[in-house]
Design a protein around this motif. Structure first.
Motif, short mmCIF file in Angstrom:
data_model
loop_
_atom_site.label_atom_id
_atom_site.label_comp_id
_atom_site.label_asym_id
_atom_site.label_seq_id
_atom_site.Cartn_x
_atom_site.Cartn_y
_atom_site.Cartn_z
N LEU A 68 -12.67 -42.62 8.13
CA LEU A 68 -12.98 -41.66 7.07
C LEU A 68 -13.23 -42.39 5.75
O LEU A 68 -14.15 -42.02 4.99
N ARG A 71 -16.69 -43.64 5.74
CA ARG A 71 -17.65 -42.56 5.48
C ARG A 71 -17.71 -42.25 3.98
O ARG A 71 -18.79 -42.04 3.42
N LEU A 72 -16.55 -42.20 3.34
CA LEU A 72 -16.50 -41.91 1.91
C LEU A 72 -17.21 -42.99 1.10
O LEU A 72 -17.98 -42.70 0.17
N ARG A 75 -20.86 -42.74 1.16
CA ARG A 75 -21.41 -41.73 0.25
C ARG A 75 -21.53 -42.27 -1.18
O ARG A 75 -21.93 -41.54 -2.09
N LEU A 405 -14.51 -37.30 13.79
CA LEU A 405 -14.80 -37.76 12.44
C LEU A 405 -15.85 -36.88 11.77
O LEU A 405 -15.74 -36.53 10.60
N ASP A 406 -16.88 -36.48 12.52
CA ASP A 406 -17.92 -35.62 11.97
C ASP A 406 -17.34 -34.27 11.56
O ASP A 406 -17.71 -33.70 10.52
N GLU A 409 -15.26 -34.72 8.29
CA GLU A 409 -16.14 -34.92 7.15
C GLU A 409 -16.81 -33.60 6.74
O GLU A 409 -16.96 -33.30 5.55
N ALA A 413 -16.63 -31.61 3.11
CA ALA A 413 -17.91 -31.62 2.37
C ALA A 413 -17.89 -30.75 1.12
O ALA A 413 -18.36 -31.17 0.06
N LEU A 416 -16.02 -32.68 -1.51
CA LEU A 416 -16.70 -33.92 -1.90
C LEU A 416 -17.93 -33.63 -2.75
O LEU A 416 -18.28 -34.40 -3.65
#
Length: 426
Positions: A68, A71-72, A75, A405-406, A409, A413, A416
């Motif tokens: 995670l 992934r952050l 972004r 994980l998807d 996230e 969203a 975020l």
């Protein structure tokens, strides 16, 4: 009422807390070079722009959050990762992606908490699993930091304990806008304790990529071990190393050249483990002391940090520790993710849903005691086809679980997406 009492005790108890921390420092449980971070005094400047704060208590929690975190960072977000143990700090230094930085979490005393938050000013906080520090949570919430519980976990034993202070735990959990639990059982227990929006999207431990290793060292050790039957006992706890030595002694005549690899859960125990096994008459090599792995070596004790990925690649058969002599269990997903034939004892209380799923998929085998472990290891060493079948089942199961994980996230969203605006707030 309970929180005010806790806050008062942690404030007035400053001298005692200081003595306790100094004692931990002398025992090597605190990082002397970075001790100021535990007192809320940061060692690094805050990066410009929105900041996501990820907190995991120790090694397991922080490692489960790595996918995670990646992934952050992907972004373009700044990520601050806090943990409380020396081992986790060292691992995070090795594993964190670009855009993320590590600090020790401050001790939960209001002066330290305020100093920490004054400096870092996080816009969003993601807390892993079940470490609920009252002062840190309450002060974060008071300052408008949005809080999300990720990988939320409440064992039946903890649930019973929290039910004795229902108002206290309800107030703690009410600060989280979203609670993503590891399992459906955890989600139900969190909801019963007062957690808002508690639900299960899956376990992020399933999204962890294979543990890394040094390719050169892997090739060297493969050459050294070539032709020898090998099995591994990983993340062992006191009492289990002797059981594994008994397994080795029982199988050594049947499998000439047998090599048993032992990776203690706590590396500082390495010398103690080696001495204990030598008293049993076994030839032991200790990795931290750079003792050579020779043809006559019975047991190789790998008491190093961050090398489990190396040893999972060297052994087809893996016993997961803290499941025979001690209860609770260590993470069986990691060796399964490497395509190992996984064995564990009956005391896997920390991973009940994972263990059930692995058994149902034929991805792991439970052994009742040391005698059963001897039979299982011996059977797999003698039956290469059976070993390959278990390895394939373990790998297939982990790959089928990788979509969590998807989902996590996607759930994050909405939070975020508004970070820029929140960061611009007064």
């Amino acid at each position: 009422m309970m929180h005010r009492l806790y806050q008062g005790l942690t404030t007035l108890g400053g001298p005692l807390i200081g003595l306790y921390l100094e004692r931990r420092k002398r025992r090597g449980k605190e990082d002397s070079a970075r001790f100021a971070e535990r007192l809320g005094r940061p060692a690094r400047p805050r990066p410009a722009g929105p900041l996501v704060w990820v907190h995991g208590a120790s090694v397991g929690e922080s490692l489960s959050m790595l996918p995670l975190i990646e992934r952050l960072c992907g972004r373009g977000l700044n990520v601050l990762v806090t943990t409380g143990t020396v081992t986790s700090a060292r691992l995070m230094e090795q594993r964190l992606p670009k855009g993320a930085l590590h600090q020790y979490v401050p001790v939960d005393r209001m002066a330290y908490v305020r100093s920490f938050l004054d400096h870092w000013r996080p816009d969003l906080a993601l807390w892993a699993e079940s470490e609920f520090w009252p002062n840190l949570l309450a002060e974060s919430r008071r300052r408008g930091v949005r809080l999300v519980l990720v990988q939320g976990r409440v064992s039946p034993k903890s649930f019973a304990g929290w039910k004795t202070v229902p108002g206290f735990i309800r107030k703690l959990l009410s600060g989280f806008e979203l609670c993503l639990a590891q399992t459906e059982g955890d989600a139900q227990r969190l909801a019963a304790l007062g957690a808002p929006a508690a639900r299960c999207l899956g376990n992020l431990k399933y999204a962890v990529p294979p543990l890394p290793c040094d390719p050169g060292e892997l090739e060297r050790l493969r050459h050294t071990m070539a032709g020898r039957p090998v099995w591994l006992a990983s993340s062992t706890h006191p009492g289990e190393e002797v059981l594994c030595a008994q397994v080795h002694a029982a199988l050594a005549a049947r499998f000439p050249g047998l090599l048993t690899l032992i990776v203690p859960r706590h590396p500082p125990r390495g010398a103690e483990v080696a001495a204990e096994l030598r008293r049993l008459g076994l030839t032991v090599a200790l990795r931290s002391a750079h003792e050579p792995l020779a043809p006559a070596t019975d047991i190789y004790v790998a008491d190093t940090i961050g090398e489990l990925g190396l040893f999972y690649r060297l052994a087809d058969i893996v016993f997961v520790g803290k499941s025979l002599a001690v209860g609770g269990g260590q993470n069986p997903f990691e060796p399964a993710r490497m395509g190992c034939a996984v064995l564990f004892g009956p005391a896997m209380d920390n991973f009940p849903d994972m263990v059930d799923a692995m058994r149902a998929a034929g991805a792991a085998t439970e052994v009742a005691d040391a005698e059963a472990l001897t039979l299982a290891v011996g059977g797999l060493l003698a039956d290469r086809q059976r070993t390959q079948s278990l390895k394939a089942a373990a790998l297939a199961w982990t790959e089928a679980e990788a979509g969590v994980l998807d989902k996590v996230e996607a759930a994050l969203a909405p939070l975020l997406g508004g970070l820029d605006k929140r960061h611009a707030r007064p």
